[in-house]
Design a protein around this motif. Structure first.
Motif, PDB file in Angstrom:
ATOM      1  N   UNK A 443       8.263 -76.684 -33.866  1.00  0.00           N
ATOM      2  CA  UNK A 443       9.064 -75.888 -34.786  1.00  0.00           C
ATOM      3  C   UNK A 443      10.546 -76.164 -34.682  1.00  0.00           C
ATOM      4  N   UNK A 444      10.996 -76.676 -33.548  1.00  0.00           N
ATOM      5  CA  UNK A 444      12.425 -76.967 -33.347  1.00  0.00           C
ATOM      6  C   UNK A 444      12.665 -78.469 -33.222  1.00  0.00           C
ATOM      7  N   UNK A 445      11.880 -79.270 -33.920  1.00  0.00           N
ATOM      8  CA  UNK A 445      11.970 -80.729 -33.775  1.00  0.00           C
ATOM      9  C   UNK A 445      13.338 -81.267 -34.187  1.00  0.00           C
ATOM     10  N   UNK A 446      13.983 -80.644 -35.187  1.00  0.00           N
ATOM     11  CA  UNK A 446      15.294 -81.139 -35.635  1.00  0.00           C
ATOM     12  C   UNK A 446      16.313 -81.047 -34.511  1.00  0.00           C
ATOM     13  N   UNK A 447      16.333 -79.909 -33.824  1.00  0.00           N
ATOM     14  CA  UNK A 447      17.285 -79.762 -32.734  1.00  0.00           C
ATOM     15  C   UNK A 447      16.893 -80.625 -31.541  1.00  0.00           C
ATOM     16  N   UNK A 448      15.595 -80.768 -31.287  1.00  0.00           N
ATOM     17  CA  UNK A 448      15.139 -81.621 -30.192  1.00  0.00           C
ATOM     18  C   UNK A 448      15.608 -83.051 -30.399  1.00  0.00           C
ATOM     19  N   UNK A 449      15.459 -83.564 -31.615  1.00  0.00           N
ATOM     20  CA  UNK A 449      15.892 -84.938 -31.902  1.00  0.00           C
ATOM     21  C   UNK A 449      17.393 -85.094 -31.693  1.00  0.00           C
ATOM     22  N   UNK A 450      18.165 -84.104 -32.152  1.00  0.00           N
ATOM     23  CA  UNK A 450      19.609 -84.194 -32.009  1.00  0.00           C
ATOM     24  C   UNK A 450      20.053 -84.188 -30.564  1.00  0.00           C
TER      25      UNK A 450
END
Length: 594
Positions: A443-450
Motif C-alpha cells: 500500500x505504501x509502494x510509492x514511498x518505499x521506492x522513493x
C-alpha cells in the motif's frame, strides 16, 4: 500462502481493520496497541525479510552446488575404494551403520531446515566400499534439486499480531512465526486475529470413507504469552535459534537488544525499531541516551542520522560481547522513529574490527561542523609468505583544539557511535527491485521506492547538511540545492542526497570545504554586516577568504537517478494530529489476583 479471511459478521464492540493481505479485529478499548500510520514500517519489513530470505537461499544454493560439483569430481576420479583407512571408516560410518557423516552433521548445525538436513545427509553420506563401485555410488546419489530453507520468525512484541499475520501471509518459505506479548489482553487479541486469518492449529477431517485418523495442521502463527527477554534467552542456544527477530516496541528497544543478538541464527536478520527520538535525536536527555545506547546524542541538523548510528553502536557492542558482529543492511530515519535491518554473524576477527568502526564526534555549537575521533585503527603487515596480519591499535587524537577552527565556538562531545556504512548498497538495490516488481502488493509502494532510491545513492560518509542551514550561519541568500551540489562536484568532491531530511546533501567534503564554497557565494551575494551582531559566529566565518573560487554552474552529476523521476522521497502528513499513538491502556494482572 493463505488467501486471507473469508467474509464474516464483525462482532459487536469490534472494528475490522484491513491491511494488505491481513484483516484483524480491534476492540473498542485500547488494550492492544496498533498504529495504522506504521503500515509503511510493516510494508518495508515484509520486503526486506523477503529479500533477505532470497539472499540466504541463494548463498546456501551456491554452497550446495559447489559441494555437488566436488562430490561429482570425487566420484569420477574414484576407483570405489577408500584411499586411506580414515576415509574407509567415515564411509562405513556414513553408510553401513546408518549414522550421519561428519559433513552431514556439519550441514545440520548450520541452521538448515529439517528437509535440507535430510537432503544434505543423503548427499554427504556414502555407502561402504564394495566390489561393485558403480552400484555403491548410484545408491547414495544426492538430491538433484536444491531445497530452499524454511525460516522461523520471532516477533517479540506483537500486540494485535497484525505484523506476524502479514509475515505468515506474504513471506515465502516461512515455517512459522512466534507472536509474543506479555499483556493477556494483547494475547487474547492475537489468538482471535490468528484464528480469523486461519493460521491457528487446526484438525483436518479425514477423507470420506477413509479409516485414517484426522490430521492436525500445525499453527503458522504460534501465539505466546511471555516476557520478551525471557523468550529470546530461551532461544539463545545454537539449536534453538530463530532466523529473524523483529523488535518493534513502544519507545526504546534497548532492554531487548542483548537477548535478541543472542537468539538469532548466524547470518540471520535483526529488525529493530526505536521511537524514543526525544532521547536519541536531541540533547534534552543525554543521561538517558547514554544509559540506553552507551553514547551521547547530537544537537545539530543531522541528529537523525546520529540517532541511527547510536542504535547501530548499541547493536554492535551488544553482539561483540558474544563473539558476534553486525552487518547493517538498511538503516532509515522515518517520521518519528528509526528502523534498522542488520545481519548478525559469528567471527572473532570481525569483532576486533569494531574498535576501528567506532568514533566520538566533536560537534560545534555554532556552525555545526563536526570532527571525527576514531577510537581505534587497523594496520596490515604482510609476511614474507604473503600472509596478511592485522594489528589493532588505539588512535591518535584529539582531531581539533578546544574551540571550532571555523567559527571559534564551543565544541560538544557526541558518541561513541557507529562510524561505518549504515546501508548495504547491493541489498538496498535488491529490495528496490522487488518493490518495483510488486507495487500492487504494498500500500505504501510509492514511498518505499522513493526512500529506497535515495538510500541506495547515499554516500557512506557520516552526516548530512542542508544549504539553508549553512546559509543561515552566513546570514546570506541561500543557493539552490543544485547550485550547492554542482559547486562541490566541480571542486572534486562526491555528493549524494540523504533519506533522513528533505533538501539535504551528503558529501565527502569537510565543513571547511563547504564553508569555502559559501564564502565564494557571499562574494557574489554580499551580506549586510550591519545586521550581524558583533559576537556572532558569522563574523568569524566571513573573516576568512575563500581558498579558491567556487563554480556554481550546473554539473552533470548533480542530477542523480532519484532526481530524474518524480518520487515520494519524504512523507507527507498522512492524517491530522498523527504520531506515535497512545500507549495501550489497562494494567497487567499479577499472579494470584482475582
Amino acid at each position: 500462502m493463505s488467501a486471507g479471511p473469508a467474509a464474516f459478521t464483525v462482532p459487536e464492540g469490534f472494528t475490522l481493520h484491513k491491511e494488505n493481505s491481513a484483516a484483524i479485529l480491534l476492540p473498542a478499548t485500547n488494550d492492544a496497541f496498533l498504529n495504522p500510520v506504521q503500515e509503511f514500517n510493516r510494508d518495508l519489513s515484509v520486503a526486506c525479510i523477503r529479500t533477505w530470505g532470497e539472499l540466504v537461499n541463494a548463498e546456501k544454493e551456491r554452497k550446495w552446488r559447489l559441494a555437488a560439483e566436488r562430490r561429482a569430481k570425487k566420484a569420477a576420479g574414484s576407483t570405489g575404494a577408500p584411499s586411506t583407512a580414515a576415509e574407509g571408516k567415515e564411509l562405513e560410518k556414513g553408510g553401513a551403520e546408518g549414522g550421519e557423516s561428519h559433513q552431514a552433521k556439519r550441514l545440520r548445525t548450520e541452521g538448515d531446515a529439517p528437509e535440507e538436513t535430510a537432503a544434505a545427509a543423503a548427499g554427504a553420506s556414502v555407502g561402504p566400499a564394495t566390489e561393485n563401485a558403480s552400484k555403491s555410488t548410484s545408491d547414495v546419489q544426492p538430491h538433484k534439486e536444491f531445497r530452499p530453507q524454511q525460516f522461523v520468525i520471532l516477533e517479540a512484541l506483537s500486540a494485535t499480531g497484525l505484523r506476524s499475520i502479514r509475515y505468515a501471509h506474504e513471506i515465502p518459505h516461512v515455517k512459522y512465526v512466534i507472536a509474543n506479548d506479555l499483556s493477556p489482553a494483547a494475547v487474547e487479541a492475537m489468538r482471535r486475529n490468528v484464528e480469523l486469518n486461519d493460521f491457528h492449529e487446526k484438525e483436518l477431517p479425514a477423507p470420506e470413507g477413509s479409516s485414517d485418523k484426522p490430521k492436525v495442521r500445525p499453527a503458522k502463527v504460534r501465539v505466546n504469552e511471555s516476557d520478551a527477554c525471557a523468550l529470546m534467552y530461551n532461544h539463545r542456544s545454537e539449536r534453538n535459534r530463530v532466523d529473524v527477530v523483529d523488535l518493534d516496541p513502544y519507545g526504546t528497544a534497548a532492554p531487548f537488544i542483548d537477548a535478541s543478538v543472542q537468539c538469532v541464527n548466524d547470518g540471520g536478520l535483526l529488525c529493530v525499531t526505536c521511537t524514543d527520538m526525544s532521547v536519541l535525536a536531541t540533547t534534552n536527555y543525554p543521561e538517558k541516551c547514554f544509559s540506553n545506547y552507551g553514547g551521547a546524542p547530537v544537537k545539530a541538523e543531522y541528529c537523525h542520522e546520529a540517532a541511527l548510528r547510536l542504535v547501530l553502536h548499541t547493536l554492535s557492542t551488544s553482539a561483540a560481547r558474544y563473539g558476534r558482529y553486525i552487518q547493517p543492511l538498511l538503516s532509515l530515519s522515518i517520521d518519528f522513529y528509526v528502523r534498522l535491518f542488520v545481519r548478525v554473524f559469528t567471527a572473532p576477527i570481525e569483532v576486533k574490527k569494531l574498535f576501528s568502526q567506532t568514533a566520538v564526534y566533536y560537534v560545534c555549537s555554532g556552525c555545526q561542523s563536526f570532527y571525527e575521533q576514531p577510537l581505534g585503527r587497523v594496520t596490515e603487515q604482510v609476511s614474507a609468505k604473503g600472509n596478511v596480519n592485522l594489528h589493532f591499535k588505539v588512535h591518535t587524537g584529539p582531531p581539533v583544539s578546544e574551540r571550532c577552527p571555523e567559527c571559534n565556538s564551543v565544541l560538544h562531545v557526541a558518541g561513541p557511535m557507529w562510524s561505518g556504512p549504515i546501508h548495504n548498497k547491493e541489498f538496498v538495490s535488491s529490495v528496490l527491485s522487488h518493490v518495483e516488481a510488486n507495487e500492487d502488493k504494498y500500500g505504501t509502494s510509492a514511498r518505499m521506492k522513493g526512500m529506497l532510491t535515495v538510500a541506495k545513492e547515499e554516500l557512506d560518509t557520516p552526516f548530512y547538511f542542508t544549504p539553508s542551514k549553512i546559509a543561515s550561519h552566513f546570514h546570506c541568500v541561500c543557493p539552490s540545492l543544485d547550485e550547492t551540489a554542482s559547486a562541490l562536484l566541480h571542486a572534486g568532491h562526491k555528493v549524494s542526497r540523504s533519506h533522513a531530511c528533505a533538501g539535504s546533501l551528503k558529501t565527502s567534503a569537510t565543513y571547511a570545504d563547504i564553508h569555502d564554497i559559501f564564502r565564494s557565494w557571499v562574494k557574489k551575494h554580499p551580506v549586510r554586516m550591519d545586521k550581524v551582531p558583533e559576537n556572532s559566529p558569522t563574523r568569524q566565518l566571513l573573516s576568512k577568504e575563500p581558498k579558491a573560487e567556487a563554480n556554481f554552474k550546473r554539473h552533470p552529476g548533480s542530477v542523480t537517478q532519484s532526481s530524474k523521476v518524480k518520487l515520494v522521497r519524504y512523507q507527507q502528513n498522512p492524517a491530522p494530529n498523527w504520531g506515535p499513538g497512545a500507549r495501550p491502556g489497562g494494567k497487567r494482572k499479577r499472579e494470584g489476583d482475582d
